[in-house]
Design a protein around this motif. Structure first.
Motif, mmCIF file in Angstrom:
data_model
loop_
_atom_site.group_PDB
_atom_site.id
_atom_site.type_symbol
_atom_site.label_atom_id
_atom_site.label_comp_id
_atom_site.label_asym_id
_atom_site.label_seq_id
_atom_site.Cartn_x
_atom_site.Cartn_y
_atom_site.Cartn_z
ATOM 1 N N ARG A 18 0.736 -1.300 -0.083
ATOM 2 C CA ARG A 18 -0.007 0.179 -0.014
ATOM 3 C C ARG A 18 0.788 1.308 -0.068
ATOM 4 N N GLN A 19 1.811 1.326 -1.113
ATOM 5 C CA GLN A 19 2.791 2.448 -0.909
ATOM 6 C C GLN A 19 2.073 3.807 -1.111
ATOM 7 N N ALA A 20 0.943 4.031 -1.805
ATOM 8 C CA ALA A 20 0.635 5.268 -1.900
ATOM 9 C C ALA A 20 0.025 5.840 -0.401
ATOM 10 N N ARG A 21 -0.486 4.876 0.180
ATOM 11 C CA ARG A 21 -1.155 5.244 1.489
ATOM 12 C C ARG A 21 0.045 5.358 2.457
ATOM 13 N N LEU A 55 8.539 6.971 -2.109
ATOM 14 C CA LEU A 55 8.283 7.525 -3.429
ATOM 15 C C LEU A 55 8.843 6.951 -4.727
ATOM 16 N N GLY A 56 9.926 5.875 -4.356
ATOM 17 C CA GLY A 56 10.449 5.149 -5.363
ATOM 18 C C GLY A 56 9.423 4.175 -5.749
ATOM 19 N N GLU A 57 8.835 3.457 -4.810
ATOM 20 C CA GLU A 57 7.972 2.569 -5.088
ATOM 21 C C GLU A 57 6.489 3.013 -5.605
ATOM 22 N N THR A 58 6.193 4.226 -5.515
ATOM 23 C CA THR A 58 4.982 4.792 -6.259
ATOM 24 C C THR A 58 5.609 5.380 -7.755
#
Length: 114
Positions: A18-21, A55-58
């Motif tokens: 849940r990267q964005a969250r 940041l990178g994972e999104t």
């Protein structure tokens, strides 16, 4: 103590995909650490390192590189160049730099198309 727990929640959000969250959550945690401990406190730097990962994972690789660079520089200044967390930060920075390089156009081996 509460900020440490919130940092753990941010990590759990990333680990669960849940990267964005997680990014939204860790931004709040970073602000809290900066407010209570200052920008270069080791716990603040840990939160900022996690922010770089989120940041990178999104897909925000340039921002991830910039944040990872700031964290690595701060850790070198605060903890020393040979400290394990400084070395870890430099390794993460290298990973994000390679990820950014892999995104550049014209980086494909000859004979292959995008």
């Amino acid at each position: 103590m509460a900020l440490d727990a919130e940092l753990n929640v941010s990590f759990a959000l990333i680990a669960s995909g849940r990267q964005a969250r997680a990014l939204s959550h860790v931004d709040t945690v970073v602000a809290g650490f900066e407010r209570t401990h200052g920008r270069d406190h080791p716990r603040t730097l840990a939160a900022r390192a996690l922010r770089s990962r989120a940041l990178g994972e999104t897909g925000r690789i340039d921002e991830a590189v910039a944040e990872a660079e700031r964290v690595a520089d701060s850790r070198a200044r605060v903890l020393g160049a040979s400290h394990p967390w400084t070395r870890w930060s430099q390794e993460r920075l290298g990973e994000w730099q390679r990820a950014r390089q892999a995104q550049l156009p014209g980086d494909q081996p000859s004979g292959e198309t995008e």
